[in-house]
Design a protein around this motif. Structure first.
Motif, short mmCIF file in Angstrom:
data_model
loop_
_atom_site.label_atom_id
_atom_site.label_comp_id
_atom_site.label_asym_id
_atom_site.label_seq_id
_atom_site.Cartn_x
_atom_site.Cartn_y
_atom_site.Cartn_z
N VAL A 1 -43.52 63.21 -9.19
CA VAL A 1 -42.09 63.22 -8.84
C VAL A 1 -41.28 62.56 -9.96
O VAL A 1 -40.25 63.09 -10.39
CB VAL A 1 -41.84 62.53 -7.48
N LEU A 2 -41.75 61.42 -10.44
CA LEU A 2 -41.07 60.75 -11.55
C LEU A 2 -41.07 61.63 -12.80
O LEU A 2 -40.08 61.67 -13.54
CB LEU A 2 -41.73 59.41 -11.85
N ALA A 3 -42.16 62.34 -13.02
CA ALA A 3 -42.24 63.23 -14.19
C ALA A 3 -41.20 64.34 -14.10
O ALA A 3 -40.54 64.66 -15.10
CB ALA A 3 -43.64 63.83 -14.30
N VAL A 4 -41.01 64.91 -12.92
CA VAL A 4 -40.01 65.97 -12.75
C VAL A 4 -38.61 65.40 -13.00
O VAL A 4 -37.79 66.02 -13.69
CB VAL A 4 -40.13 66.61 -11.35
N ILE A 5 -38.33 64.23 -12.46
CA ILE A 5 -37.02 63.61 -12.64
C ILE A 5 -36.77 63.34 -14.13
O ILE A 5 -35.68 63.63 -14.65
CB ILE A 5 -36.90 62.32 -11.81
N GLU A 6 -37.76 62.82 -14.81
CA GLU A 6 -37.57 62.51 -16.23
C GLU A 6 -37.48 63.78 -17.07
O GLU A 6 -36.77 63.81 -18.08
CB GLU A 6 -38.68 61.59 -16.72
N ALA A 7 -38.16 64.83 -16.69
CA ALA A 7 -38.04 66.10 -17.40
C ALA A 7 -36.63 66.67 -17.24
O ALA A 7 -36.04 67.19 -18.21
CB ALA A 7 -39.08 67.09 -16.90
N TYR B 1 -33.94 67.27 -20.32
CA TYR B 1 -33.23 68.53 -20.55
C TYR B 1 -31.72 68.31 -20.59
O TYR B 1 -31.03 68.81 -21.48
CB TYR B 1 -33.61 69.54 -19.47
N THR B 2 -31.21 67.54 -19.64
CA THR B 2 -29.77 67.28 -19.56
C THR B 2 -29.28 66.50 -20.78
O THR B 2 -28.27 66.87 -21.40
CB THR B 2 -29.45 66.50 -18.28
N ILE B 3 -29.97 65.45 -21.13
CA ILE B 3 -29.56 64.62 -22.26
C ILE B 3 -29.65 65.40 -23.57
O ILE B 3 -28.75 65.34 -24.41
CB ILE B 3 -30.39 63.32 -22.32
N ARG B 4 -30.71 66.16 -23.70
CA ARG B 4 -30.89 66.94 -24.93
C ARG B 4 -29.76 67.94 -25.11
O ARG B 4 -29.21 68.09 -26.21
CB ARG B 4 -32.24 67.65 -24.90
N SER B 5 -29.40 68.63 -24.04
CA SER B 5 -28.32 69.61 -24.16
C SER B 5 -26.97 68.92 -24.42
O SER B 5 -26.15 69.45 -25.17
CB SER B 5 -28.25 70.49 -22.91
N ARG B 6 -26.75 67.75 -23.83
CA ARG B 6 -25.50 67.02 -24.08
C ARG B 6 -25.43 66.52 -25.53
O ARG B 6 -24.36 66.58 -26.16
CB ARG B 6 -25.38 65.83 -23.12
N ILE C 1 -27.85 56.55 -22.70
CA ILE C 1 -28.95 57.04 -23.54
C ILE C 1 -29.93 55.91 -23.80
O ILE C 1 -31.15 56.10 -23.73
CB ILE C 1 -28.41 57.62 -24.87
N ALA C 2 -29.43 54.74 -24.09
CA ALA C 2 -30.30 53.58 -24.34
C ALA C 2 -31.12 53.25 -23.09
O ALA C 2 -32.31 52.93 -23.18
CB ALA C 2 -29.48 52.37 -24.76
N ALA D 1 -46.28 62.68 -20.39
CA ALA D 1 -45.70 63.80 -21.15
C ALA D 1 -44.18 63.88 -20.95
O ALA D 1 -43.43 64.04 -21.91
CB ALA D 1 -46.37 65.11 -20.73
N ALA D 2 -43.74 63.78 -19.71
CA ALA D 2 -42.29 63.85 -19.44
C ALA D 2 -41.55 62.67 -20.06
O ALA D 2 -40.45 62.84 -20.60
CB ALA D 2 -42.05 63.90 -17.93
N ALA D 3 -42.15 61.50 -20.01
CA ALA D 3 -41.50 60.31 -20.59
C ALA D 3 -41.40 60.43 -22.10
O ALA D 3 -40.36 60.08 -22.69
CB ALA D 3 -42.28 59.05 -20.20
N LEU D 4 -42.43 60.94 -22.73
CA LEU D 4 -42.37 61.13 -24.18
C LEU D 4 -41.34 62.18 -24.56
O LEU D 4 -40.64 62.05 -25.57
CB LEU D 4 -43.75 61.49 -24.74
N TRP D 5 -41.21 63.22 -23.74
CA TRP D 5 -40.19 64.23 -24.00
C TRP D 5 -38.79 63.65 -23.82
O TRP D 5 -37.89 63.92 -24.59
CB TRP D 5 -40.40 65.47 -23.13
N LEU D 6 -38.62 62.83 -22.78
CA LEU D 6 -37.33 62.18 -22.56
C LEU D 6 -36.98 61.28 -23.74
O LEU D 6 -35.86 61.31 -24.25
CB LEU D 6 -37.34 61.37 -21.26
N GLU D 7 -37.94 60.52 -24.19
CA GLU D 7 -37.71 59.64 -25.34
C GLU D 7 -37.34 60.45 -26.58
O GLU D 7 -36.41 60.11 -27.31
CB GLU D 7 -38.97 58.81 -25.59
N HIS D 8 -38.04 61.55 -26.79
CA HIS D 8 -37.73 62.41 -27.93
C HIS D 8 -36.35 63.06 -27.79
O HIS D 8 -35.62 63.20 -28.78
CB HIS D 8 -38.81 63.49 -28.07
N SER D 9 -35.99 63.42 -26.60
CA SER D 9 -34.70 64.07 -26.35
C SER D 9 -33.53 63.13 -26.59
O SER D 9 -32.40 63.58 -26.81
CB SER D 9 -34.63 64.59 -24.92
#
Length: 153
Positions: free
Chosen positions: A44-50, A54-59, A71-72, A128-136
């Motif tokens: 569930v946390l992974a879905v939320i962070e994914a 996506y939202t932060i990356r597009s913004r 963002i921080a 995986a989701a957390a690393l993607w969030l960090e990268h985004s």
């Protein structure tokens, strides 16, 4: 704060693996059965962070970032989640390593093996989701930011 390094994730996973395996060695008979869906919280946390990624990356790509403190905070959440997910992945793998060979001897280890698989998969999803969030949350290179803005003329 720096972005998460692979060695930090490996250290967290090894710590989780060693600690949980030692606990299982010492007290497996006294522990309650592991709930099969205990690891689903991490999914569930992974879905939320994914979704956040996506939202932060597009913004960021659209140049619509107004609150850099958000963002921080997302980076801090991603870092904490990746480390916790790594630690728990190691812990679930230790539970699997302990319970799987004993499933013919102990009925409880059959259920614990299933729970360990679910937990390990869900924890890995969180990493995986957390690393993607960090990268985004990274600022794109200057030329990429300029290319993504609409031109007027």
């Amino acid at each position: 704060m720096h972005f998460t390094r692979p060695r930090e994730l490996v250290v967290a996973a090894v710590l989780g693996l060693v600690l949980v395996y030692v606990v299982f060695q010492l007290a497996y008979g006294d522990l309650p059965r592991l709930p099969t869906l205990a690891g689903v919280t991490f999914a569930v946390l992974a879905v939320i962070e994914a979704i956040m990624a996506y939202t932060i990356r597009s913004r960021i790509k659209a140049g619509r970032v107004t609150a850099s403190i958000g963002i921080a905070r997302s980076v801090a959440l991603a870092k904490a989640s990746s480390l916790a997910g790594s630690f728990m992945t190691g812990g679930w793998l230790a539970a699997f390593a302990y319970a799987f060979p004993r499933r013919d001897e102990l009925v409880a280890s059959v259920f614990d093996t299933r729970a360990a698989v679910v937990g390990a998969v869900c924890s890995a999803m969180l990493v995986a989701a957390a690393l993607w969030l960090e990268h985004s949350c990274r600022t794109p290179p200057r030329d990429e930011r300029q290319d993504s803005r609409p031109t007027t003329g």
